[in-house]
Design an enzyme around this catalytic site. Structure first.
Site, PDB file in Angstrom:
ATOM      1  N   SER A  69     -15.390  -0.828   1.724  1.00 40.88           N
ATOM      2  CA  SER A  69     -16.727  -1.429   0.241  1.00 40.88           C
ATOM      3  C   SER A  69     -16.638  -3.005   0.673  1.00 40.88           C
ATOM      4  CB  SER A  69     -16.494  -1.308  -0.517  1.00 40.88           C
ATOM      5  OG  SER A  69     -15.423  -1.204  -1.020  1.00 40.88           O
ATOM      6  N   HIS A 110      -5.256  -7.924  -4.149  1.00 40.37           N
ATOM      7  CA  HIS A 110      -4.742  -6.935  -4.947  1.00 40.37           C
ATOM      8  C   HIS A 110      -5.058  -6.346  -6.265  1.00 40.37           C
ATOM      9  CE1 HIS A 110      -0.920  -5.189  -6.153  1.00 40.37           C
ATOM     10  NE2 HIS A 110      -1.139  -5.831  -7.581  1.00 40.37           N
ATOM     11  N   GLY A 159       7.479 -10.681   2.046  1.00 39.31           N
ATOM     12  CA  GLY A 159       7.081  -9.882   1.104  1.00 39.31           C
ATOM     13  C   GLY A 159       6.289  -9.005   0.397  1.00 39.31           C
ATOM     14  N   ASP A 190       3.169  -8.247  -1.990  1.00 33.84           N
ATOM     15  CA  ASP A 190       2.679  -9.263  -2.413  1.00 33.84           C
ATOM     16  C   ASP A 190       3.318  -9.889  -3.660  1.00 33.84           C
ATOM     17  OD1 ASP A 190       0.390  -7.610  -2.220  1.00 33.84           O
ATOM     18  OD2 ASP A 190       1.697  -6.449  -3.947  1.00 33.84           O
TER      19      ASP A 190
END
Length: 210
Positions: A14, A108, A142, A144
């Site tokens: 989306s 995120h 890493g 996020d």
């Protein structure tokens, strides 16, 4: 010249669709040159194909072959000479092999650095926060943990469950992603420590890829 963007997805795509729509405007500054997935049957691949965008799949082969998978994915991405890679609902951790191809932008569903990882919406609810949201950030090695580019807040309402809260986050995250990618493409960027500033320094590798 429009920035070349490769989008990575794992599902319906989306947010990828929002980027495709935005890129129809020649003033947007970015063009989606390919869409890739870790799932051969990801619905978003069919959507991209119908829009005339090249697609590819690099199925994940398991933890024991993570390095080889990252190398193969990096090679597939590099073949399109991207200026940016956008992780839009891509549910795999990217290794250094991919990050070294081009800067990677990730979307995120939380206000980082709070609630990193795959269960951000659930974790925010469990913690009892009153405000969460969506973050666009650069990807590092890493989980996020890369520099934050932009964020938008979403209020947690009484009675929210994971599905209802996630739906409201999704309602704002596509616009955040589209605006951020367009701005990076048009204005460039530079990193000052963990701060992402407008400017041309971030485009140096992009020029090398062209």
């Amino acid at each position: 010249m429009s920035a070349r963007v490769v989008v990575l997805i794992s599902g319906t795509g989306s947010n990828m669709a929002a980027l495709l729509e935005a890129a129809e405007d020649p003033e947007y500054g970015a063009a989606v040159v390919a869409v890739g997935s870790d799932r051969e049957n990801a619905a978003g691949l069919e959507l991209a194909e119908k829009a005339g965008v090249p697609v590819f799949a690099e199925p994940f082969r398991g933890r024991g072959e993570r390095a080889a998978w990252n190398a193969d994915l990096a090679a597939r991405i590099a073949s399109y000479h991207p200026d940016l890679v956008v992780s839009a609902g891509f549910m795999r951790i990217l290794g250094r092999e991919v990050i070294d191809v081009a800067p990677v932008v990730n979307l995120h569903p939380a206000l980082l650095p709070s609630f990193p990882g795959a269960h951000a919406v659930r974790d925010a609810l469990a913690h009892g926060v009153r405000v969460t949201g969506s973050t666009v950030h650069f990807v590092d090695e890493g989980v996020d943990t890369g520099p934050i580019i932009d964020q938008v807040a979403v209020r947690v309402e009484p009675g929210d469950d994971e599905a209802s809260l996630h739906a409201r986050i999704k309602a704002v995250e596509s616009r955040l992603l589209v605006e951020t990618v367009g701005r990076l493409a048009r204005e460039g960027w530079r990193l000052e420590g963990r701060h992402v500033r407008p400017g041309a320094a971030g485009n140096e590798r992009a020029e090398e890829n062209r």
